[in-house]
Structure formats: C-alpha cells, structure tokens
Design a protein around this motif. Structure first.
Motif, PDB file in Angstrom:
ATOM      1  N   UNK A   1     -42.934  25.324 -32.000  1.00 21.09           N
ATOM      2  CA  UNK A   1     -42.656  24.936 -33.394  1.00 21.09           C
ATOM      3  C   UNK A   1     -43.438  25.830 -34.353  1.00 21.09           C
ATOM      4  N   UNK A   2     -44.655  26.197 -33.971  1.00 22.48           N
ATOM      5  CA  UNK A   2     -45.458  27.121 -34.791  1.00 22.48           C
ATOM      6  C   UNK A   2     -44.760  28.480 -34.858  1.00 22.48           C
ATOM      7  N   UNK A   3     -44.333  28.960 -33.692  1.00 23.96           N
ATOM      8  CA  UNK A   3     -43.693  30.277 -33.650  1.00 23.96           C
ATOM      9  C   UNK A   3     -42.402  30.277 -34.473  1.00 23.96           C
ATOM     10  N   UNK A   4     -41.655  29.175 -34.375  1.00 25.56           N
ATOM     11  CA  UNK A   4     -40.442  29.046 -35.170  1.00 25.56           C
ATOM     12  C   UNK A   4     -40.783  29.077 -36.661  1.00 25.56           C
ATOM     13  N   UNK A   5     -41.891  28.473 -37.015  1.00 23.28           N
ATOM     14  CA  UNK A   5     -42.278  28.375 -38.422  1.00 23.28           C
ATOM     15  C   UNK A   5     -42.535  29.742 -39.034  1.00 23.28           C
ATOM     16  N   UNK A   6     -43.305  30.587 -38.348  1.00 28.28           N
ATOM     17  CA  UNK A   6     -43.539  31.896 -38.982  1.00 28.28           C
ATOM     18  C   UNK A   6     -42.310  32.788 -38.867  1.00 28.28           C
ATOM     19  N   UNK A   7     -41.403  32.403 -37.975  1.00 32.18           N
ATOM     20  CA  UNK A   7     -40.130  33.134 -37.905  1.00 32.18           C
ATOM     21  C   UNK A   7     -39.228  32.876 -39.097  1.00 32.18           C
ATOM     22  N   UNK A   8     -39.280  31.685 -39.658  1.00 33.88           N
ATOM     23  CA  UNK A   8     -38.330  31.329 -40.731  1.00 33.88           C
ATOM     24  C   UNK A   8     -38.935  31.355 -42.129  1.00 33.88           C
ATOM     25  N   UNK A   9     -40.251  31.590 -42.224  1.00 32.96           N
ATOM     26  CA  UNK A   9     -40.861  31.530 -43.557  1.00 32.96           C
ATOM     27  C   UNK A   9     -40.611  32.825 -44.325  1.00 32.96           C
ATOM     28  N   UNK A  10     -40.462  32.682 -45.611  1.00 33.78           N
ATOM     29  CA  UNK A  10     -40.225  33.809 -46.512  1.00 33.78           C
ATOM     30  C   UNK A  10     -41.548  34.534 -46.774  1.00 33.78           C
ATOM     31  N   UNK A  11     -41.525  35.853 -46.995  1.00 29.89           N
ATOM     32  CA  UNK A  11     -42.758  36.518 -47.430  1.00 29.89           C
ATOM     33  C   UNK A  11     -43.315  35.817 -48.673  1.00 29.89           C
ATOM     34  N   UNK A  12     -44.604  35.609 -48.678  1.00 25.91           N
ATOM     35  CA  UNK A  12     -45.228  34.896 -49.788  1.00 25.91           C
ATOM     36  C   UNK A  12     -45.099  33.386 -49.685  1.00 25.91           C
ATOM     37  N   UNK A  13     -44.419  32.903 -48.659  1.00 26.18           N
ATOM     38  CA  UNK A  13     -44.177  31.470 -48.511  1.00 26.18           C
ATOM     39  C   UNK A  13     -45.309  30.757 -47.787  1.00 26.18           C
ATOM     40  N   UNK A  14     -45.084  29.473 -47.524  1.00 24.22           N
ATOM     41  CA  UNK A  14     -46.120  28.607 -46.968  1.00 24.22           C
ATOM     42  C   UNK A  14     -45.605  27.818 -45.771  1.00 24.22           C
ATOM     43  N   UNK A  15     -46.401  27.805 -44.716  1.00 24.40           N
ATOM     44  CA  UNK A  15     -46.160  26.922 -43.579  1.00 24.40           C
ATOM     45  C   UNK A  15     -47.140  25.765 -43.698  1.00 24.40           C
ATOM     46  N   UNK A  16     -46.619  24.558 -43.782  1.00 24.24           N
ATOM     47  CA  UNK A  16     -47.474  23.390 -43.911  1.00 24.24           C
ATOM     48  C   UNK A  16     -47.318  22.552 -42.648  1.00 24.24           C
ATOM     49  N   UNK A  17     -48.426  22.440 -41.911  1.00 24.68           N
ATOM     50  CA  UNK A  17     -48.361  21.752 -40.610  1.00 24.68           C
ATOM     51  C   UNK A  17     -48.910  20.335 -40.707  1.00 24.68           C
ATOM     52  N   UNK A  18     -48.198  19.389 -40.158  1.00 26.47           N
ATOM     53  CA  UNK A  18     -48.756  18.051 -40.003  1.00 26.47           C
ATOM     54  C   UNK A  18     -48.616  17.533 -38.577  1.00 26.47           C
ATOM     55  N   UNK A  19     -47.863  18.247 -37.747  1.00 28.61           N
ATOM     56  CA  UNK A  19     -47.838  17.896 -36.329  1.00 28.61           C
ATOM     57  C   UNK A  19     -49.182  18.292 -35.724  1.00 28.61           C
TER      58      UNK A  19
ATOM     59  N   UNK B   1     -32.577  26.654 -31.456  1.00 27.30           N
ATOM     60  CA  UNK B   1     -34.036  26.815 -31.420  1.00 27.30           C
ATOM     61  C   UNK B   1     -34.378  28.286 -31.188  1.00 27.30           C
ATOM     62  N   UNK B   2     -35.657  28.581 -31.175  1.00 26.30           N
ATOM     63  CA  UNK B   2     -36.127  29.932 -30.866  1.00 26.30           C
ATOM     64  C   UNK B   2     -35.500  30.969 -31.783  1.00 26.30           C
ATOM     65  N   UNK B   3     -35.245  32.151 -31.239  1.00 28.86           N
ATOM     66  CA  UNK B   3     -34.745  33.266 -32.064  1.00 28.86           C
ATOM     67  C   UNK B   3     -33.415  32.960 -32.730  1.00 28.86           C
ATOM     68  N   UNK B   4     -32.583  32.207 -31.997  1.00 30.47           N
ATOM     69  CA  UNK B   4     -31.278  31.843 -32.555  1.00 30.47           C
ATOM     70  C   UNK B   4     -31.439  30.951 -33.785  1.00 30.47           C
ATOM     71  N   UNK B   5     -32.357  30.010 -33.673  1.00 27.25           N
ATOM     72  CA  UNK B   5     -32.617  29.110 -34.789  1.00 27.25           C
ATOM     73  C   UNK B   5     -33.190  29.865 -35.982  1.00 27.25           C
ATOM     74  N   UNK B   6     -34.094  30.800 -35.705  1.00 26.31           N
ATOM     75  CA  UNK B   6     -34.678  31.614 -36.766  1.00 26.31           C
ATOM     76  C   UNK B   6     -33.579  32.401 -37.480  1.00 26.31           C
ATOM     77  N   UNK B   7     -32.695  33.012 -36.699  1.00 22.80           N
ATOM     78  CA  UNK B   7     -31.612  33.812 -37.288  1.00 22.80           C
ATOM     79  C   UNK B   7     -30.723  32.939 -38.171  1.00 22.80           C
TER      80      UNK B   7
END
Lengths: 338, 338
Positions: free
Chosen positions: B242-260, B213-219
């Motif tokens: 979970x939100x913070x993790x989401x913008x950590x792993x998204x690609x430039x130009x990509x999309x975060x889609x939230x349903x939680x 999780x967190x930074x390790x999960x993003x890496x």
C-alpha cells in the motif's frame, strides 16, 4: 569530471543555439556545490559529466522563440531549467517541470565554464539589474544554496514561535538558518561541528549550536527544547546519519524538511521513527526559480548577505583544486570566476 | 487474545477505580477493528492482551479527581487515552499525550468487554447526548475509524479542487472517502477490489474506483488524473504494498497521508520515491479525541451515516467468530453488543 576525484579543465567547442527556446550565456560567476561532492566521492569512470549548476552571466544570443531576454541582459540561472508555463511551474514547483531537467545531466552543459547553452531560456533565467560586483557572491546563492535553504524552511512550515533544528553546517545548512531567521523562527539550533561555519551560522541567526552527533546530539537538542524536540528539522546533508538524527530531534507532530540530496533510498518511516509521533517528512529538489523574486530584493538592498558562505575564489584553472579543498573541508564553498 | 487466531471470551474481575482520575464505564457498544487483525494474524503466544479500543458506554463511577463526568453520563472513548491538558493535547495531538497511552497495552483493559476502567477520564471521554439506539453504530465510529479517516484527510490537506486517491477499502479507507467528501475534494479515487465495499465508497462520495493493484493500479490512477497523479493519497492499510502504491500514484508536490499502522519500519524515501517529486509523507495515529466535536453534530443530525461500515453484529460470545469473519473478509466491520 571523469570519475571520482578526477576533475579536468578542458577546451570544448563554444555552445551554439540548438533550439529556438535556447539562450547562450557568458558566465561571469559560478561555483562548486556541496552536492558536486557526491559524484566527486563516488563517480564511476566511463560517463564524464560537464559540472556546475549555479551561475551568473550575461546573455550573448537568444533563439527565435525567446521573447523575454536579449543579448546584454544580466541573468541568474536556477539549478534546474524549466519552461515556466506547465502546471507544475505555475504552482512554483519548477523542479518537476514536464519539459525541464537538470544541468550536468548527459547531453547538458555545465556552469563551471566560460559559456553555456540554456534551454527553455524564458522560463529558466531570471533577469538581474546591473549591480556592484561585490554583490555577485550573494546573487549567485539564488541559483541554488540560498533558494534551497529557503525551500527547506518554507516546506517545513517555519514561522514565528517555531523551534527549528538545522542538520548540517554546509552552505545550504547555513542558509537554511538564514531562511529560518527571515521566516521568524523563535529558536534555531544549528547542528554542526566546524566552528568557523557554526560561527557564520550564529551570524545568520542560529540561537544555539550543537556540535555533538548521533545519540548525544539528539539528547542535546531535546534538552534545548524542554524534552519535546524541534517543531521543524531542516536536513541539509543527504546522508543516512543526518536522516536518523532528524527523526531523533523532531517533536511529535513536527516536520522534517529535507533538501540534502538523499544518498540512500530506503530509511525508517514506521511507528518507531515517523508514524508514531505523527511526524511529517517533506522536501525535495528546491524550485529555486520560484524564490528568486522573493529573495532578490533582500540581497539587492544589502539587508542580508548570503554570499558569506563563499570563503575561497578561484579561476577555471583552480576548479580541480577547489573540489579537493571542499572535499577536505578546507573550504566551505568555492566561487569560480571564469 | 492469547495468540494469533486464538481469541477467548473469559470472565475477569470487575474493573475498579485505581486512580482518582479514573472512571468506570459500562460498555453498551463496541467493535472489532481492522488493526486488531494484525495481532490476530501474527501475535506470538505468551503475552495475552485484552482487546478492543472502540466503545460507547455509560459512566458507572468516577474517581475523586474527575470533575467533568458523573455516573449516568453517556460517553464515547477515543482509541487512545489522554490527559487533555498537556502541550500536545492542547495542540490537538492527543495520541502524543505525555501521560496518555493506548487501550489493550500491557496492564490496560480492552473495549471488547462489558465494562472498563478509563484512565484520565476527564481528558479521554467525550460526553454524548442520549440518542436513539439506531445512531450507536455511527457514534461508535468516532472512537476510531471515522476520526482516523478524517485525520488522514486533514493531515493530507484535502480541500476543494484537490484530487484524492484512497488506498484501501476497509472501514478506515471508506471513511477517508467520506472525510474527503466533507472537506470538498473534487475527485476521489478509491483503490479497492471488494465490490460491496467500493459500492459503499461510492455512496460516501468516491467518484472513481480502481480495482487493479500494483503497477496496473498505479497506471489506472495516473490515467484518471491526466497523467499527473493525485494531489493527496490517503493510505489506510499499513502494508508495504500500500505504501509503494501510494508513492506510485501521488502527484509531484503532493502528499501521502498514512493512517494504516505500518507493518514495516523501512521503506523508500529517496530520490526515486518521495524526494525527487517533492512528495510529502505525513500521518500517524489519529488523535480522534480532537475530531469528535467537529464530527459529532453531523452524525447527530443524520446528514452522514458513517456507521454503515458495520455489516455484522454479535454479542460478546460472538467476538471470536467476528475476528474470523473479518480476517476472512466475510465481514467488513463487526459491531459488538456486550
């Protein structure tokens, strides 16, 4: 720019080729950007920057690896430099170029100058035909403000039948109106309170103007959209009140497309603002390089005149006063003829 | 539910037709939702609610204005009721229905019960064929968790060639994986740390599992995506990490889609999180009614089995312990047979 409010015109050494991918450009037309006003209002002393990220010019020299340009070429530069070949550039997202960056960053040169070193020249610069000098202001908008307004509209999904609200009557907001017109929007509501600017917005295709701000402005837009809100909101300011206004006027299922550089990091995104109504938030630094091919023909054939956003012209000596005039809302956008 | 941790099974008067658009339904299958755990963890005393927003059942009576249903019809209810005719319903955004609302709101009845009054029955309920009882768990996922995972994937723009990261290994996260598989994603990285759940995620099509999780999960996700990040992030938790993790792993130009359902209102959206990389943030309460027609045939023909997310079955008396078991992560999702 030495600090907030402190802009000086100074003689600096002529730029030189540093990398084989560089080009040198003699700048013929440049300008001051609304986004330059953020540091003009708040920049701390100690890290002076060479300002300006929009320019037209003529290539005077190229590095040994530059193949697509030669001395004498007329060019326009987007507000970010990019290699044109990485995965992101190939997808049209030049502002995320893995080798790219922004003018007026530390170590970079600025466009409010007589000449400039352009990194990654092949990927960055777009060639222009030789044209009448009268077209220069409109061509210059391809550097930033027109491409940025267009990016907002494209990312926001503006299309025939859509209702669009534009937040902000600066140059980008007005050219977001023009872009929404080009993309066939049915209704374009411009939110702004400077009559001379909103008049130009009407000329660019705005069908309604809402001068009220905050809750009153939100109510007005809802009234104009059968209580539903706008399908697409183009946010061209970057301040938190503009963000709040945007989720106030967006329709459930609609999209807020931001191109104003956010002067905040946190903002509402939860059930009460974005989530509950399935609102999409999109946008970012516009890859204006990607839109030049699309927009250039319309500028060249005179069918649109985005350069109308310039309402004052100065020489280099007039740049400090140009900043002041824009900050005081005396001028909408100041053209610079070095 | 009387307050956090306090769920009671009580006898209440049988539901009756109140509006001519109502139907009464005898509930045959219901369940406890991951989102029920938010009030179970934090609900203040004083405003008890009748819980449950997912159910299958049989119509027992209809109001005089109901034309599409009759007693004896087998039905599934989405987690929001809606008229099916307003501008938003016609666009498939039933959760923004101008006359609609949510179960277990004040004055509404809940699905964790023997029977329920369904408002706007024609717009709300979807008819089902009579089927083998073994299909009930999978059919029930059309109420919420499958349709919600599918909504995340659709809004996120999952498509062939896309790399998808799914944040959360709850029922919605796992069915977001299944949805991404149905929509042809090339790579599906499931971020979760409960092995029994991520194993089911692999069965649903996850190609990689990241337990960190967190930074390790993003890496780890960046490593799995050539350093670029995921085109689409499906966020199926609703907590700020979970939100913070989401913008950590998204690609430039990509999309975060939230349903939680977001348990926060403010979050980062500025240059450093979303704006700089032109990241799109989308999602919201899923209009699961809109997806039943698409997903039902695949459930009926047995080609997918979303009901595998249920790993425990209780009667009504077992509901309080079912909440406890889900809160303690002892059970993934609890089926209720009233």
């Amino acid at each position: 720019m030495y600090s907030a409010g402190d802009v000086r015109v100074e003689d600096v050494p002529d730029p030189v080729i540093q990398q084989p991918t560089d080009a040198l450009v003699r700048i013929t037309t440049s300008c001051i950007c609304g986004s330059d006003l953020w540091p003009y209002g708040s920049m701390p002393a100690g890290n002076p920057a060479r300002m300006g990220h929009e320019f037209l010019g003529v290539v005077t020299d190229v590095g040994s690896d530059v193949s697509g340009l030669q001395a004498g070429d007329h060019v326009v530069a987007p507000f970010a430099y990019s290699d044109g070949t990485c995965a992101f550039c190939r997808e049209g997202l030049h502002t995320s170029c893995v080798h790219g960056g922004f003018w007026d960053e530390p170590g970079q040169q600025g466009g409010q100058a007589e000449a400039i070193r352009v990194p990654l020249a092949d990927g960055t610069l777009a060639k222009l035909p030789e044209t009448d000098a009268a077209l220069a202001p409109s061509l210059l908008t391809l550097s930033d403000v027109f491409g940025t307004g267009y990016h907002a509209a494209v990312r926001g999904g503006v299309a025939p039948g859509r209702t669009v609200a534009v937040v902000g009557d600066g140059a980008v907001g007005l050219l977001a109106v023009l872009s929404a017109t080009l993309l066939g929007a049915e209704q374009i509501i411009l939110m702004g309170r400077h009559k001379d600017r909103t008049d130009l917005g009407r000329e660019f295709g705005a069908t309604d103007v809402v001068a009220e701000r905050g809750e009153e402005g939100v109510a007005k837009v809802r009234e104009l959209t059968r209580g539903e809100g706008a399908h697409v909101v183009l946010e061209a300011v970057g301040a938190r009140p503009a963000y709040d206004q945007s989720y106030g006027v967006v329709r459930p299922g609609g999209t807020i497309s931001r191109v104003g550089v956010p002067q905040y990091e946190e903002a509402p995104v939860g059930f009460a603002s974005l989530f509950g109504g399935n609102v999409t938030l999109t946008g970012g630094p516009a890859p204006t390089r990607a839109y030049i091919d699309t927009l250039l023909p319309k500028v060249l054939d005179g069918s649109i005149e985005p350069g109308k956003v310039f309402d004052r012209t100065v020489g280099l000596d007039g740049v400090p006063d140009g900043y002041r005039a824009m900050a005081d809302r005396e001028a909408l956008k100041v053209l610079v003829r070095p």
